[in-house]
Write a protein that holds these residues in place. Structure first.
Motif, mmCIF file in Angstrom:
data_model
loop_
_atom_site.group_PDB
_atom_site.id
_atom_site.type_symbol
_atom_site.label_atom_id
_atom_site.label_comp_id
_atom_site.label_asym_id
_atom_site.label_seq_id
_atom_site.Cartn_x
_atom_site.Cartn_y
_atom_site.Cartn_z
ATOM 1 N N THR A 283 -5.750 -5.000 -17.597
ATOM 2 C CA THR A 283 -4.822 -5.779 -16.791
ATOM 3 C C THR A 283 -4.286 -4.855 -15.696
ATOM 4 O OG1 THR A 283 -4.177 -6.968 -18.793
ATOM 5 C CG2 THR A 283 -2.760 -7.229 -16.861
ATOM 6 N N VAL A 284 -4.172 -5.380 -14.488
ATOM 7 C CA VAL A 284 -3.784 -4.548 -13.344
ATOM 8 C C VAL A 284 -2.567 -5.148 -12.646
ATOM 9 C CG1 VAL A 284 -4.516 -3.530 -11.164
ATOM 10 C CG2 VAL A 284 -6.175 -3.850 -13.009
ATOM 11 N N LEU A 285 -1.616 -4.271 -12.338
ATOM 12 C CA LEU A 285 -0.436 -4.651 -11.557
ATOM 13 C C LEU A 285 -0.363 -3.747 -10.327
ATOM 14 C CD1 LEU A 285 0.511 -6.060 -14.213
ATOM 15 C CD2 LEU A 285 2.774 -5.161 -13.755
ATOM 16 N N ALA A 286 0.095 -4.285 -9.192
ATOM 17 C CA ALA A 286 0.307 -3.476 -7.999
ATOM 18 C C ALA A 286 1.509 -4.040 -7.266
ATOM 19 C CB ALA A 286 -0.929 -3.501 -7.102
ATOM 20 N N GLY A 287 2.290 -3.158 -6.667
ATOM 21 C CA GLY A 287 3.466 -3.672 -5.993
ATOM 22 C C GLY A 287 4.090 -2.689 -5.037
ATOM 23 N N VAL A 288 5.086 -3.169 -4.324
ATOM 24 C CA VAL A 288 5.882 -2.343 -3.428
ATOM 25 C C VAL A 288 7.344 -2.571 -3.781
ATOM 26 C CG1 VAL A 288 6.592 -1.922 -1.049
ATOM 27 C CG2 VAL A 288 4.203 -2.424 -1.563
ATOM 28 N N ALA A 289 8.074 -1.469 -3.938
ATOM 29 C CA ALA A 289 9.499 -1.579 -4.251
ATOM 30 C C ALA A 289 10.282 -0.733 -3.268
ATOM 31 C CB ALA A 289 9.761 -1.116 -5.680
ATOM 32 N N PHE A 290 11.479 -1.165 -2.970
ATOM 33 C CA PHE A 290 12.394 -0.386 -2.138
ATOM 34 C C PHE A 290 13.396 0.254 -3.090
ATOM 35 C CE2 PHE A 290 10.970 -1.490 2.047
ATOM 36 C CZ PHE A 290 10.259 -2.660 1.826
ATOM 37 N N VAL A 291 13.332 1.560 -3.180
ATOM 38 C CA VAL A 291 14.050 2.297 -4.215
ATOM 39 C C VAL A 291 15.243 3.025 -3.620
ATOM 40 C CG1 VAL A 291 13.859 4.025 -6.041
ATOM 41 C CG2 VAL A 291 11.867 2.640 -5.409
ATOM 42 N N ASP A 306 18.296 8.262 1.224
ATOM 43 C CA ASP A 306 18.121 6.910 1.770
ATOM 44 C C ASP A 306 17.147 6.106 0.926
ATOM 45 O OD1 ASP A 306 18.187 8.029 5.246
ATOM 46 O OD2 ASP A 306 19.811 7.511 3.843
ATOM 47 N N THR A 307 17.324 4.795 0.973
ATOM 48 C CA THR A 307 16.390 3.898 0.312
ATOM 49 C C THR A 307 15.004 4.070 0.920
ATOM 50 O OG1 THR A 307 18.141 2.294 -0.111
ATOM 51 C CG2 THR A 307 15.885 1.483 -0.220
ATOM 52 N N TYR A 308 13.980 4.073 0.077
ATOM 53 C CA TYR A 308 12.623 4.297 0.568
ATOM 54 C C TYR A 308 11.641 3.325 -0.076
ATOM 55 C CZ TYR A 308 11.925 6.784 -3.873
ATOM 56 O OH TYR A 308 11.830 7.105 -5.205
ATOM 57 N N PRO A 309 10.561 3.004 0.666
ATOM 58 C CA PRO A 309 9.550 2.103 0.106
ATOM 59 C C PRO A 309 8.538 2.903 -0.715
ATOM 60 C CG PRO A 309 9.025 2.559 2.369
ATOM 61 C CD PRO A 309 10.296 3.300 2.087
ATOM 62 N N ARG A 310 8.082 2.315 -1.800
ATOM 63 C CA ARG A 310 7.128 2.983 -2.690
ATOM 64 C C ARG A 310 6.119 1.988 -3.218
ATOM 65 N NH1 ARG A 310 9.946 5.180 -7.721
ATOM 66 N NH2 ARG A 310 9.587 3.061 -8.427
ATOM 67 N N PHE A 311 4.854 2.369 -3.119
ATOM 68 C CA PHE A 311 3.752 1.559 -3.624
ATOM 69 C C PHE A 311 3.406 2.031 -5.034
ATOM 70 C CE2 PHE A 311 0.011 -0.946 -3.575
ATOM 71 C CZ PHE A 311 -1.029 -0.195 -4.107
ATOM 72 N N ASN A 312 3.074 1.103 -5.912
ATOM 73 C CA ASN A 312 2.691 1.522 -7.259
ATOM 74 C C ASN A 312 1.580 0.647 -7.823
ATOM 75 O OD1 ASN A 312 5.076 -0.527 -7.804
ATOM 76 N ND2 ASN A 312 3.910 -0.411 -9.695
ATOM 77 N N GLN A 339 3.248 5.986 -5.020
ATOM 78 C CA GLN A 339 3.117 6.688 -3.735
ATOM 79 C C GLN A 339 4.207 6.210 -2.785
ATOM 80 O OE1 GLN A 339 0.615 9.077 -2.292
ATOM 81 N NE2 GLN A 339 2.451 9.079 -0.997
ATOM 82 N N GLU A 340 5.056 7.149 -2.368
ATOM 83 C CA GLU A 340 6.087 6.797 -1.402
ATOM 84 C C GLU A 340 5.424 6.558 -0.044
ATOM 85 O OE1 GLU A 340 9.333 9.492 -1.318
ATOM 86 O OE2 GLU A 340 10.166 8.708 0.569
ATOM 87 N N ILE A 341 5.872 5.546 0.659
ATOM 88 C CA ILE A 341 5.290 5.215 1.961
ATOM 89 C C ILE A 341 6.069 5.950 3.043
ATOM 90 C CG2 ILE A 341 4.807 3.313 3.553
ATOM 91 C CD1 ILE A 341 4.653 1.499 1.042
#
Lengths: 395, 116
Positions: A283-291, A306-312, A339-341
């Motif tokens: 099962t595969v999950l992928a997403g982008v979160a603002f952390v 600062d808040t940063y975007p991160r792909f996972n 991975q931080e964008i």
């Protein structure tokens, strides 16, 4: 037995602990002391000894969990609280020998759900839910993971395939076979029963491949238990889960992830034939979160708050290795990559812009036997069940 | 504790559906006490989001097996959304048992041959 005593004496215990001579409460105290004296005589303990024993019981998370389970199960919970789980636990401070009582909780409730069946074995739906997890120590300084998380999630999901319709005559025969097979008490007899062979033949031909997809957006609050430190997080993710439920299907036979384990099962006699399992496709999950990194000491030290975007991305796999008289043994793995964008130079140079985590384990009903873990998770994604780094045996 | 009986078609159907979907290999009598974390799909190493996805996939497939293969129908007043959501909630909880899963299925589905 200790738990049974605690359940019967809850009201007495509260009264006993409150039984201190106090101004204006002398009359009530006299009544309670008499009750204490009576209990002490019956159990052969001094008053202080009984009081001390009861204090220990109330500080024992196992006793409290037992009382809570009995109280909760005594009456059916309202739907709003059905998925609320509370467990008392002993918390040990990370940087001292101090320990104390606390609780962890988890909750998930679907506020609104709409499910559309658009055809045979086709489902499309929307789900809007609230999720909450956290650890609360009764003495905040002891809490090793002072972290509460609450979020709202809106997801759209779609599932195609999985099964085809059987005619009524087949349905009737399957019901008859189930009734007969349920009476068999021996696993070996059940496995070798011609009735089971007939059942599998009838059912397998109607199992198909299920393809599940969903997309979700989330927004939530993360904080410590006093809410002095808090941050808002939001993001989106997609999930893909394909299951070849028919073991004879091409996709099941070509599940390369399960080939090594199919070979092991054949060698150890769990399977009598070469049988890769299509239901174990990863099962595969992928997403982008603002952390919001307010709890991240490493980033704080570099001034990157600062808040940063991160792909996972996360991929999970679990399959049977061995079936024995003492129970099944499974291999399970979980691989995650973050991975931080567009990370700042200081973060990249410190190696904090990316995280990878791999965990493999052989597990049984009693827990893990051996595990191997490499890498680490970001601060906001760690949880208690993460295996220790490196090889570890659990005998 | 939830009832686990060979005379209850929700129990036998739940037992066999999980077995056919490779979640266990137990005889009926010893399956009711199995917890969700003892089923084949339940990994202790995954994130909460992953577990939720896996629980939903399996819940949808159990519904497919009950309704398309076994010939079960929904009880009056019960929607497919509720039936799947109830299974999802059980499958997502490590400590819930197969007997409890059968109990919610008994409330939501009318299995083949059941009158009420």
């Amino acid at each position: 037995m200790r738990a049974a005593f605690a359940r019967r004496s809850v009201a007495v215990m509260v009264a006993l602990l409150a039984a201190r001579p106090a101004g204006g409460q002398q009359a009530d105290s006299v009544k309670q002391v008499s009750l204490v004296d009576a209990l002490a005589v019956v159990r052969g303990l001094s008053v202080e000894g009984l009081r001390e024993s009861l204090r220990k019981l109330l500080a024992d998370p196992d006793v409290l969990n037992s009382v809570l389970e009995t109280a909760v199960n005594a009456n059916r919970r309202p739907p709003l609280l059905e998925n609320l789980k509370i467990r008392f636990a002993t918390f040990e401070a990370a940087e001292s020998d101090a320990s104390g009582l606390g609780l962890n909780y988890s909750y998930s409730y679907s506020i609104k759900r709409q499910h559309f069946s658009t055809g045979v074995s086709r489902a499309t739906g929307l789900d809007f839910r609230i999720n909450a997890t956290g650890n609360v120590a009764f003495e905040r300084e002891i809490n090793p993971r002072d972290f509460l998380k609450t979020d709202l999630a809106l997801s759209f999901f779609k599932s195609n395939g999985g099964a085809s319709v059987t005619p009524p005559a087949t349905q009737r025969r399957l019901a008859e076979l189930r009734d007969s097979l349920a009476a068999i008490e021996s696993e070996e007899e059940l496995e070798q029963s011609p009735l089971m062979a007939e059942y599998l033949r009838l059912v397998t031909s109607h199992l198909t491949t299920q393809r599940y997809f969903d997309f979700a957006v989330t927004g939530g609050l993360e904080s410590d238990q006093s809410f002095q430190q808090k941050s808002y997080v939001y993001g989106g993710r997609v999930a893909l889960d394909i299951k070849a439920w028919n073991p004879q299907s091409t996709l099941a036979q070509w599940n390369l992830f399960d080939w090594p384990f199919a070979a092991l099962r054949r060698l150890n006699g769990t399977d009598t034939t070469w049988s890769p399992v299509g239901s174990t496709l990863p099962t595969v999950l992928a997403g982008v979160a603002f952390v919001d990194p307010q709890e991240d000491d490493e980033r704080e030290a570099l001034g990157a708050t600062d808040t940063y975007p991160r792909f996972n991305v996360e991929a999970a796999f679990r399959t049977l290795v061995l079936r024995s008289p003492v129970g099944p043994l499974y291999f399970q793995s979980d691989v995650r990559w973050y991975q931080e964008i567009d990370a700042p130079d200081a973060i990249r140079q410190a190696g904090l812009d990316k995280f990878s985590y791999v965990a493999f384990a052989l597990v049984s009903d009693q827990g893990p036997y051996v595990s191997y873990t490499k890498g680490r998770l970001p601060v906001d994604s760690r949880k208690d069940e993460v295996y220790e780094l490196g090889f570890k045996l659990y005998f | 504790m939830a009832e686990w009986s060979v005379n209850n078609r929700a129990c036998t159907s739940t037992w066999m559906a999980l077995r056919v979907l490779a979640q266990h290999k137990k005889v009926f009598s010893s399956t009711g006490a199995l917890t969700m974390k003892q089923l084949a799909f339940a990994s202790s190493a995954v994130s909460d989001e992953m577990r939720a996805v896996q629980a939903r996939t399996l819940a949808l497939q159990l519904n497919n097996v009950f309704r398309r293969i076994d010939g079960a129908t929904l009880e009056p007043g019960v929607t497919e959304s509720k039936a799947v959501a109830d299974m999802e909630a059980i499958l997502s909880d490590d400590d819930k048992t197969v007997a409890e899963l059968a109990t919610v299925n008994d409330e939501n589905y009318r299995f083949f041959g059941e009158v009420t």
